[in-house]
Design an enzyme around this catalytic site. Structure first.
Site, PDB file in Angstrom:
ATOM      1  CG  LEU A 182      -2.138   0.831   0.930  1.00 38.88           C
ATOM      2  CD1 LEU A 182      -3.118   0.372  -0.048  1.00 38.88           C
ATOM      3  CD2 LEU A 182      -2.891   1.231   2.439  1.00 38.88           C
ATOM      4  N   GLY A 183       1.565   1.410  -1.148  1.00 38.94           N
ATOM      5  CA  GLY A 183       2.369   2.730  -1.238  1.00 38.94           C
ATOM      6  C   GLY A 183       1.606   3.664  -2.005  1.00 38.94           C
ATOM      7  NE  ARG A 184       5.498   8.651  -3.453  1.00 39.96           N
ATOM      8  CZ  ARG A 184       6.686   8.068  -3.043  1.00 39.96           C
ATOM      9  NH1 ARG A 184       7.006   7.085  -3.319  1.00 39.96           N
ATOM     10  NH2 ARG A 184       7.625   9.128  -2.484  1.00 39.96           N
ATOM     11  CB  ILE A 185       0.896   2.654  -7.399  1.00 37.93           C
ATOM     12  CG1 ILE A 185       1.998   3.656  -7.902  1.00 37.93           C
ATOM     13  CG2 ILE A 185       0.138   1.870  -8.517  1.00 37.93           C
ATOM     14  CD1 ILE A 185       3.057   2.769  -8.842  1.00 37.93           C
ATOM     15  NE  ARG A 199      10.400  -3.205 -11.811  1.00 36.97           N
ATOM     16  CZ  ARG A 199       9.549  -2.210 -12.180  1.00 36.97           C
ATOM     17  NH1 ARG A 199       8.247  -2.442 -12.530  1.00 36.97           N
ATOM     18  NH2 ARG A 199      10.279  -1.182 -12.413  1.00 36.97           N
ATOM     19  CD  GLU A 220       8.751  -7.257 -17.965  1.00 35.37           C
ATOM     20  OE1 GLU A 220       9.328  -6.194 -18.199  1.00 35.37           O
ATOM     21  OE2 GLU A 220       7.763  -7.309 -17.271  1.00 35.37           O
ATOM     22  CG  HIS A 231       6.738  -3.530 -17.821  1.00 30.97           C
ATOM     23  ND1 HIS A 231       7.846  -4.069 -17.184  1.00 30.97           N
ATOM     24  CD2 HIS A 231       6.222  -2.449 -17.131  1.00 30.97           C
ATOM     25  CE1 HIS A 231       7.976  -3.495 -16.166  1.00 30.97           C
ATOM     26  NE2 HIS A 231       7.012  -2.512 -16.059  1.00 30.97           N
TER      27      HIS A 231
END
Length: 325
Positions: free
Chosen positions: A157-160, A237, A266, A284
């Site tokens: 639960l960071g900024r994004i 990621r 990737e 991505h």
């Protein structure tokens, strides 16, 4: 006549407008254009004070070791797992990145993947295109799952993560999150156990940081806890998810489906996923809108300009603490 502009090195390709602005403002060398990058660094590394890269490209520790005068790294993106943060901290090299400006677009795409896989949007598109809807006596398209009012688990639960949760509030979803510790002022319930969160939710959205600490955080046990009615969405990621465990869980229908924007190796995607209808695959592109990429480019430049002006960064990446002697 010797240039008075700071000398910087660009690692990998970047947005064309950013490359142009870098060349206008700095004495810039693109490493990718050097026939022998190591030889160029050995001959020309002294005097280079800045390095620009991206979260996807990163930079090897031996490259910054070949730049004895390096003072600042400015990275295009928020991922830090491909940057040699410990080596930078040891040498006092400032590291800038581009948080905040991409929160909205990454959150939008997470919700798009969640809606797509639950409502079978891409699968239904393929059904129509191959004539399944119009075929005489054809089978009806299978029922999908309701998103509004469903239970959403967020890993990180960071900024994004907060932005995703606010989007989900609009769908009247019940929201819980998992992180190492509760997030101050977060109105949603903290779940200290990732397995318990996976058992509780209908949709598990992964938006935690990459790196060694979170490698294969989403493993076979977490997927089994998510269960045959649960959906996984990964916009963080590829390394965070045990990809082979995910392939098996999808193939065996031990989870309902997955929406994936990132992968472990990737741009290689496991061949098994390409034939599955219960997975949505993206290249991505979570931050890949014109507006957000231009904002990220501007932040890369702002970090450099502020550093060369006063030694500080507009957006400084968190660096590991160095050992005291």
């Amino acid at each position: 006549m010797t240039s008075q502009r700071p000398r910087i090195v660009q690692a990998g390709r970047l947005l064309s407008t950013l490359e142009r602005r870098l060349a206008e403002r700095y004495d810039t060398t693109r490493l990718v254009e050097q026939a022998d990058q190591r030889a160029w660094l050995a001959a020309n590394g002294a005097g280079v004070t800045g390095l620009v890269t991206s979260a996807g490209t990163g930079i090897a520790a031996d490259v910054i070791a070949a730049l004895p005068d390096l003072r600042v790294i400015s990275s295009f993106g928020v991922g830090l797992d491909k940057l040699p943060l410990a080596a930078a901290a040891e040498r006092g090299i400032a590291v800038g990145y581009t948080p905040d400006v991409l929160n909205d677009c990454v959150a939008d795409l997470a919700i798009a993947l969640l809606l797509d896989i639950a409502r079978r949007v891409s699968e239904a598109d393929r059904f129509v295109r191959r004539g399944g809807w119009s075929a005489p006596g054809g089978k009806a398209f299978p029922l999908a799952r309701k998103v509004s009012g469903a239970k959403l688990g967020i890993v990180g639960l960071g900024r994004i993560g907060r932005t995703i949760a606010r989007r989900a509030d609009g769908f009247e979803m019940a929201i819980r999150y998992h992180s190492r510790r509760p997030v101050a002022d977060a109105p949603w319930q903290h779940e200290p156990s990732l397995h318990a969160l996976a058992r509780w939710c209908d949709h598990l959205v992964v938006i935690t940081a990459g790196g060694a600490e979170t490698r294969h955080l989403i493993d076979a046990e977490v997927l089994d806890a998510l269960g045959p009615r649960g959906f996984l969405v990964n916009v963080s990621r590829g390394s965070v998810v045990d990809e082979q465990a995910l392939v098996r869980a999808l193939a065996e229908r031990r989870i309902a489906g997955a929406g994936l924007d990132v992968f472990e190796d990737e741009p290689r995607v496991p061949a098994e996923l390409l034939t599955m209808d219960n997975v949505v695959l993206l290249p991505h592109i979570a931050s890949a809108t014109e507006e957000t990429r231009e904002a990220m480019a501007a932040r890369v430049l702002d970090n450099l300009e502020q550093f060369y002006a006063d030694g500080t960064l507009l957006s400084a990446a968190p660096l590991p603490e160095t050992a005291s002697g």
